[in-house]
Write an enzyme that holds these catalytic residues in place. Structure first.
Site, PDB file in Angstrom:
ATOM      1  N   ASP A 142       5.723   2.440   6.577  1.00 10.60           N
ATOM      2  CA  ASP A 142       4.447   1.554   6.381  1.00 10.60           C
ATOM      3  C   ASP A 142       3.293   2.605   5.507  1.00 10.60           C
ATOM      4  O   ASP A 142       3.534   3.040   6.348  1.00 10.60           O
ATOM      5  CB  ASP A 142       3.323   1.170   7.654  1.00 10.60           C
ATOM      6  CG  ASP A 142       2.390   1.018   8.232  1.00 10.60           C
ATOM      7  OD1 ASP A 142       1.553  -0.321   6.921  1.00 10.60           O
ATOM      8  OD2 ASP A 142       1.860   0.686   9.386  1.00 10.60           O
ATOM      9  N   HIS A 195       3.639   3.204  13.074  1.00  8.98           N
ATOM     10  CA  HIS A 195       2.878   4.687  13.490  1.00  8.98           C
ATOM     11  C   HIS A 195       3.128   5.540  14.132  1.00  8.98           C
ATOM     12  O   HIS A 195       1.982   6.390  14.861  1.00  8.98           O
ATOM     13  CB  HIS A 195       1.355   3.642  13.428  1.00  8.98           C
ATOM     14  CG  HIS A 195       0.332   2.837  12.806  1.00  8.98           C
ATOM     15  ND1 HIS A 195      -0.909   3.273  12.712  1.00  8.98           N
ATOM     16  CD2 HIS A 195       0.977   2.634  11.473  1.00  8.98           C
ATOM     17  CE1 HIS A 195      -1.275   2.114  11.868  1.00  8.98           C
ATOM     18  NE2 HIS A 195      -0.247   2.207  10.935  1.00  8.98           N
ATOM     19  N   GLU A 235      -5.411   2.041   2.827  1.00  4.09           N
ATOM     20  CA  GLU A 235      -5.244   0.066   3.692  1.00  4.09           C
ATOM     21  C   GLU A 235      -5.325   0.526   5.086  1.00  4.09           C
ATOM     22  O   GLU A 235      -5.918   0.312   5.955  1.00  4.09           O
ATOM     23  CB  GLU A 235      -3.764  -0.649   3.462  1.00  4.09           C
ATOM     24  CG  GLU A 235      -3.524  -1.888   4.082  1.00  4.09           C
ATOM     25  CD  GLU A 235      -3.081  -1.643   5.632  1.00  4.09           C
ATOM     26  OE1 GLU A 235      -3.200  -2.017   6.039  1.00  4.09           O
ATOM     27  OE2 GLU A 235      -2.285  -0.228   5.755  1.00  4.09           O
ATOM     28  N   GLU A 236      -4.993   2.353   4.855  1.00  7.68           N
ATOM     29  CA  GLU A 236      -5.060   2.204   6.253  1.00  7.68           C
ATOM     30  C   GLU A 236      -6.124   3.103   6.713  1.00  7.68           C
ATOM     31  O   GLU A 236      -6.644   3.016   8.026  1.00  7.68           O
ATOM     32  CB  GLU A 236      -3.900   3.808   6.705  1.00  7.68           C
ATOM     33  CG  GLU A 236      -2.977   3.488   6.027  1.00  7.68           C
ATOM     34  CD  GLU A 236      -1.642   2.359   7.618  1.00  7.68           C
ATOM     35  OE1 GLU A 236      -2.370   1.757   8.837  1.00  7.68           O
ATOM     36  OE2 GLU A 236      -0.474   2.361   7.081  1.00  7.68           O
ATOM     37  N   ASP A 268       3.742  -5.927   3.621  1.00 13.09           N
ATOM     38  CA  ASP A 268       4.079  -4.636   4.461  1.00 13.09           C
ATOM     39  C   ASP A 268       4.766  -5.069   5.434  1.00 13.09           C
ATOM     40  O   ASP A 268       5.440  -6.161   5.576  1.00 13.09           O
ATOM     41  CB  ASP A 268       2.491  -4.892   4.596  1.00 13.09           C
ATOM     42  CG  ASP A 268       1.400  -3.599   5.315  1.00 13.09           C
ATOM     43  OD1 ASP A 268       2.345  -2.960   5.895  1.00 13.09           O
ATOM     44  OD2 ASP A 268       0.566  -3.823   5.545  1.00 13.09           O
ATOM     45  N   HIS A 324       0.944  -1.232   0.337  1.00 14.52           N
ATOM     46  CA  HIS A 324      -0.125   0.066   0.127  1.00 14.52           C
ATOM     47  C   HIS A 324       0.942   1.400   0.187  1.00 14.52           C
ATOM     48  O   HIS A 324       1.476   1.659   0.654  1.00 14.52           O
ATOM     49  CB  HIS A 324      -0.973   0.067   1.414  1.00 14.52           C
ATOM     50  CG  HIS A 324      -0.534   0.499   3.095  1.00 14.52           C
ATOM     51  ND1 HIS A 324      -0.740   1.470   3.020  1.00 14.52           N
ATOM     52  CD2 HIS A 324      -0.381  -0.789   3.086  1.00 14.52           C
ATOM     53  CE1 HIS A 324       0.534   0.874   4.499  1.00 14.52           C
ATOM     54  NE2 HIS A 324       0.052  -0.518   4.941  1.00 14.52           N
TER      55      HIS A 324
END
Length: 330
Positions: free
Chosen positions: A163, A302, A193-194, A216, A62
């Site tokens: 990410d 994150h 995706e998130e 990922d 992603h």
């Protein structure tokens, strides 16, 4: 690969606003593709044709990252915001965001009597240097990504959007190295995706693959007092067995292990107790497919300083090439 990693990780691209990232990836993959298209949702789909003897394989990484979106501007010019994806309040105070036009803002928070506590997201604001709502350079609905420069710490690489730009790098590098394949391979650089693996879902429904492999990041268990997890930085690529969204196809997991061992590629087995990837929507698209995930171990996921090991990245590329260059028998 570091130059490519720097270029992609420093790019602006919150979920739903991946255009700038897609524009960077497309010229990287174009010389190696038989066909390229962008679908209605914004996924970049890159087709490399096989010799006709293999399967239809979808590789998903992603392009999007977590971010924020403006919800309100005060009369003093401060920006209130909501999250795009999994934004943790504890990571925010004093950090910077960047809007699509390059505007920089600093995140701060309302005062707390107890400095050991953290305010909720709605108690934070962004200072973009405005003195009133009239001279504020951003508006309601504008999205911002976090801003932090790429850094190299020995073999460790740090950036604000590993990410999943690092998954995109693995896909790009594998495509470049994949000279021949029996399979029709569709490298999907997915969107959103998130916020619910939306891009991979629409792409998988359209492509209807036999096999789906997500690329990922995954968590690690190698920091002080970390939750126990059998994944560490620098000990190899990670082969996912399970996360909270899917159980990987047992035959595909077995094949990944076999290909890694045949090629002498160090690997770790991954069971992730929180989160999922684009493998989930691929697995359940239409009548379903054999789905799994090659994971890149990553610390501080994150946050604005996500860390991977360059050797793990290289071994992830090697494993993907080994899988795609040979028959897939499940």
């Amino acid at each position: 690969m570091n130059e490519l990693i720097k270029k992609l990780t420093e790019a602006y691209g919150p979920a739903g606003f991946e255009d700038q990232v897609r524009d960077l990836i497309q010229p990287e993959v174009a010389p190696y593709a038989d066909e390229i298209k962008v679908d209605a949702l914004g996924n970049l789909i890159v087709h490399k044709k096989g010799d006709g003897s293999g399967l239809k394989v979808m590789i998903a990484a992603h392009m999007d990252e977590i971010g924020v979106m403006v919800t309100h501007i005060t009369k003093e010019g401060y920006v209130r915001f909501t999250n795009i994806g999994g934004v943790y309040p504890r990571t925010l105070h004093g950090n910077r965001v960047r809007f699509a036009d390059g505007t920089i803002g600093i995140i701060s928070t309302e005062p707390l009597a107890d400095r050991n506590k953290v305010n909720s997201l709605d108690k934070h604001f962004i200072d973009v240097g405005a003195t009133s709502s009239e001279d504020c350079p951003v508006k309601v609905g504008d999205a911002a990504g976090f801003w932090r420069e790429f850094a190299v710490l020995g073999s460790r690489l740090v950036a604000k959007s590993m990410d999943d730009r690092i998954g995109c790098v693995v896909a790009i590098e594998a495509l470049k190295r994949l000279k021949e394949t029996p399979h029709d391979v569709y490298f999907v650089f997915s969107v959103q995706e998130e916020v619910g693996t939306r891009g991979a879902q629409t792409a998988a429904n359209a492509l209807n693959p036999d096999v789906g492999i997500a690329l990922d990041v995954t968590l690690t268990g190698d920091t002080p007092e970390a939750r126990p997890m059998a994944v560490s930085l620098g000990k190899g690529t990670a082969i996912k067995v399970k996360d909270t969204g899917m159980i990987a196809h047992a035959g595909l997991v077995k094949l990944m292990r076999q290909r890694a061992e045949e090629a002498g590629i160090p690997y770790q087995m991954e069971v992730l107790e929180g989160g999922t990837t684009d493998a989930r929507p691929m697995q359940i698209a239409n009548a379903g497919c054999a789905a799994g995930c090659i994971s890149i171990p990553c610390r501080y996921v994150h946050s604005q300083s996500e860390m991977v090991d360059g050797n793990d990245v290289e071994n992830s590329v090697r494993l993907l090439v080994e899988i795609l260059s040979k028959p897939i028998a499940l």
